[in-house]
Design an enzyme around this catalytic site. Structure first.
Site, PDB file in Angstrom:
ATOM      1  CG  ASN A 165       2.563   0.210   3.654  1.00 38.95           C
ATOM      2  OD1 ASN A 165       3.649   0.670   3.350  1.00 38.95           O
ATOM      3  ND2 ASN A 165       2.207  -1.000   3.267  1.00 38.95           N
ATOM      4  N   GLY A 166       0.951  -2.121   5.954  1.00 43.46           N
ATOM      5  CA  GLY A 166       1.548  -3.154   6.811  1.00 43.46           C
ATOM      6  C   GLY A 166       0.518  -4.190   7.191  1.00 43.46           C
ATOM      7  N   GLY A 189      -0.002  -0.009  -5.194  1.00 44.98           N
ATOM      8  CA  GLY A 189      -1.311  -0.659  -5.135  1.00 44.98           C
ATOM      9  C   GLY A 189      -2.256  -0.043  -6.130  1.00 44.98           C
ATOM     10  CB  CYS A 208      -0.877   0.063   1.248  1.00 49.69           C
ATOM     11  SG  CYS A 208      -1.986  -1.335   1.409  1.00 49.69           S
ATOM     12  CE1 TYR A 230       8.009  -6.052  -8.845  1.00 49.05           C
ATOM     13  CE2 TYR A 230       6.757  -5.817  -6.816  1.00 49.05           C
ATOM     14  CZ  TYR A 230       6.800  -5.934  -8.192  1.00 49.05           C
ATOM     15  OH  TYR A 230       5.634  -5.909  -8.910  1.00 49.05           O
TER      16      TYR A 230
HETATM   17  P1  AMP Z   1       6.351 -15.029 -10.723  1.00 46.37           P
HETATM   18  O1  AMP Z   1       7.687 -15.640 -10.438  1.00 46.37           O
HETATM   19  O2  AMP Z   1       5.802 -15.415 -12.035  1.00 46.37           O
HETATM   20  O3  AMP Z   1       5.355 -15.317  -9.632  1.00 46.37           O
HETATM   21  O4  AMP Z   1       6.504 -13.451 -10.762  1.00 46.37           O
HETATM   22  C1  AMP Z   1       7.692 -12.836 -10.456  1.00 46.37           C
HETATM   23  C2  AMP Z   1       7.636 -11.400 -10.875  1.00 46.37           C
HETATM   24  O5  AMP Z   1       6.665 -10.702 -10.102  1.00 46.37           O
HETATM   25  C3  AMP Z   1       8.971 -10.741 -10.623  1.00 46.37           C
HETATM   26  O6  AMP Z   1       9.531 -10.471 -11.869  1.00 46.37           O
HETATM   27  C4  AMP Z   1       8.676  -9.458  -9.891  1.00 46.37           C
HETATM   28  O7  AMP Z   1       8.951  -8.351 -10.716  1.00 46.37           O
HETATM   29  C5  AMP Z   1       7.209  -9.505  -9.577  1.00 46.37           C
HETATM   30  N1  AMP Z   1       6.992  -9.568  -8.118  1.00 46.37           N
HETATM   31  C6  AMP Z   1       7.748 -10.116  -7.178  1.00 46.37           C
HETATM   32  N2  AMP Z   1       7.187 -10.019  -5.968  1.00 46.37           N
HETATM   33  C7  AMP Z   1       6.037  -9.367  -6.138  1.00 46.37           C
HETATM   34  C8  AMP Z   1       5.009  -8.930  -5.274  1.00 46.37           C
HETATM   35  N3  AMP Z   1       5.015  -9.197  -3.962  1.00 46.37           N
HETATM   36  N4  AMP Z   1       3.982  -8.280  -5.811  1.00 46.37           N
HETATM   37  C9  AMP Z   1       3.928  -8.021  -7.108  1.00 46.37           C
HETATM   38  N5  AMP Z   1       4.871  -8.412  -7.977  1.00 46.37           N
HETATM   39  C10 AMP Z   1       5.907  -9.073  -7.519  1.00 46.37           C
END
Ligand code: AMP
Length: 480
Positions: free
Chosen positions: A102-103, A28, A2, A242
């Site tokens: 957020n949390g 989000g 968030c 990320y």
């Molecule tokens: P997958 O391995 O197909 O589940 O997706 C991995 C990709 O999702 C990675 O390339 C990240 O850029 C992205 N990612 C990693 N963690 C998250 C997260 N918590 N929420 C949204 N996207 C994520």
């Protein structure tokens, strides 16, 4: 997952909150909301979808006042419905309150049971609402005292903003899991999850709140309080890997810098002969650049992202997420054909994204594909506010390195070591801060959770504000 933003004492508070949330949209995209205080009442607007869609029309005109907080949301569980949106706005024994969070609280389920046994009637199933009930149960002359008393009871991750009749309050949990920073816009205190929100407003970023710090803003004045709990700091490293935008400072550390270092370390730890370093946009960009600079292997933008598609992982349905990878990325054959490619993405969660991208790059003619990940294998779910799947769905909790490599179809696969990651983030601290490689949460890689999760604490958040008029299907307007 968030983003939160707040502003105190500015006649255009809701407009500023709108802009701040716009910059925090990446945290989000499920729903967003703003609540303002206009010296007599709270005005709240929540809607499904993206900030510009919700607040682009007349909504801001319905949000008068000089004190505002806002929220962009992607929930940790459950359906995409308006009732999940924040802020929560309620009337309590300590006056009307609006809150954004957020949390994830770790002991909310138990506290809620106790409060209910004692007569509290919850309007939502949100962990955030527990804080409001604790405040209402503990009315003090000063609303800040009520909040401090409430926060003594809760554990887990929270970066909070509250609008009250008298002041705007910002609070960060004693572990400091999630970021929250203080800035100034034309002398007015502003608060944001990430500094990119300040940049958009041309506000000056002052500093991150300390873990366990509570800041109370009244007009231009900001007063600092300290929660009595002492805790080992546990700042979320995944924010730097990320979640945060690379143009933000998070935990007083520039995210672009830490990502460049992650990439450089990855090249040192697991270099491989190749012709090109190719980032998976946007999340792998800075790490790929760091890898390229360190290894001397040319950097090429050989995967092009369609910017009108949201983050693949954030899509609500599995079918759409799997499809989403191809919708989102397209390789440039002329750059890739016949080349040995090092592909850099920030993380592997389920593995499906990497598998599709590796296949895509091979189909575009790559001779070899070497997958490099500037973070360790994600093997445990986050309990502190990031949406991650269950252990069963996390590829790294089911397969070893070779198994994951085979699944993705890459010729080689390497992750950055945890030590390398921690150093990459810690060494971009401000000069005044001493080295402390123990100040971070790495639970999603190690399974070592800094705060134990009490049973039921991940319960889905479903919010039902007290007095709500449904303006239309996708929007909620409340006056409290
Ligand atoms: P997958 O391995 O197909 O589940 O997706 C991995 C990709 O999702 C990675 O390339 C990240 O850029 C992205 N990612 C990693 N963690 C998250 C997260 N918590 N929420 C949204 N996207 C994520």
């Amino acid at each position: 997952m968030c983003g939160i933003f707040g502003v105190e004492g500015h006649p255009e508070a809701s407009n500023l909150a709108y802009l701040g949330l716009y910059a925090l949209q990446h945290r989000g995209q499920e729903s967003a909301g703003i609540v303002t205080w206009d010296d007599s009442q709270m005005h709240a607007e929540r809607g499904m979808g993206e900030v510009a869609d919700i607040f682009g029309g007349n909504a801001l005109k319905r949000l008068p006042g000089s004190r505002a907080i806002g929220h962009t949301r992607y929930s940790t569980a459950g359906t995409s419905v308006i009732s999940n949106a924040q802020p929560i706005v309620v009337n309590t024994s300590v006056g009307p309150l609006g809150i954004v969070h957020n949390g994830n609280l770790a002991n909310a389920a138990r506290l809620r049971q106790e409060l209910e046994a004692d007569g509290s009637i919850f309007q939502t199933s949100s962990d955030t609402e527990v804080i409001l009930h604790l405040m209402a149960r503990n009315p003090r002359a000063d609303v800040v005292e009520s909040l401090l008393a409430a926060l003594r009871e809760v554990t887990g991750a929270y970066s909070l903003l509250l609008v009250t009749e008298q002041c705007l309050i910002a609070a960060r949990d004693p572990h400091g899991f999630r970021p929250l920073a203080l800035g100034r816009y034309q002398d007015c205190p502003v608060f944001a999850s990430e500094s990119c929100a300040f940049d958009l407003l041309q506000a000056e970023r002052e500093r991150e709140l300390e873990p366990g710090e509570v800041l109370v803003a009244r007009g231009t004045e900001v007063e600092s309080f300290c929660l009595p709990q002492r805790a080992q700091h546990a700042k979320c490293l995944f924010e730097h890997v990320y979640l945060a935008r690379p143009d933000s400072e998070v935990f007083d550390r520039p995210v672009s810098e830490s990502r460049l270092r992650m990439g450089a370390r990855l090249a040192q730890e697991s270099g491989v002969p190749a012709d090109l370093v190719v980032p998976v946009p946007d999340s792998g960009l800075f790490a790929a650049l760091g890898y390229s600079r360190e290894s001397g292997i040319p950097f090429e933008f050989a995967l092009i992202r369609n910017h009108y598609v949201g983050r693949t992982f954030i899509e609500p349905k599995d079918s759409i997420r799997h499809f989403g990878v191809r919708v989102k990325l397209n390789p440039i054959r002329q750059l890739i054909e016949g080349k040995r490619v090092i592909l850099v993405d920030d993380s592997i969660v389920r593995g499906t994204t990497s598998q599709k991208i590796v296949r895509m790059v091979r189909e575009a003619g790559a001779k070899e594909v070497h997958l490099r990940i500037p973070s360790p294998p994600t093997a445990y779910p986050c309990h502190y506010g990031i949406n991650t799947p269950t252990r069963e769905e996390l590829i790294a909790s089911n397969l070893d390195l070779e198994g994951i490599r085979k699944f993705t179809g890459a010729d080689t696969l390497a992750y950055l070591s945890l030590e390398g990651l921690v150093k990459s983030v810690d060494e971009v601290r401000p000069p005044s801060e001493p080295e402390d490689t123990t100040a971070y949460c790495s639970a999603c890689w190690t399974g070592k959770y800094p705060v134990p999760l009490e049973e039921g604490a991940t319960a889905q958040r479903v919010l039902f504000p007290l007095r709500t008029e449904l303006a239309d299907d996708d929007r909620q307007v409340s006056v409290v």
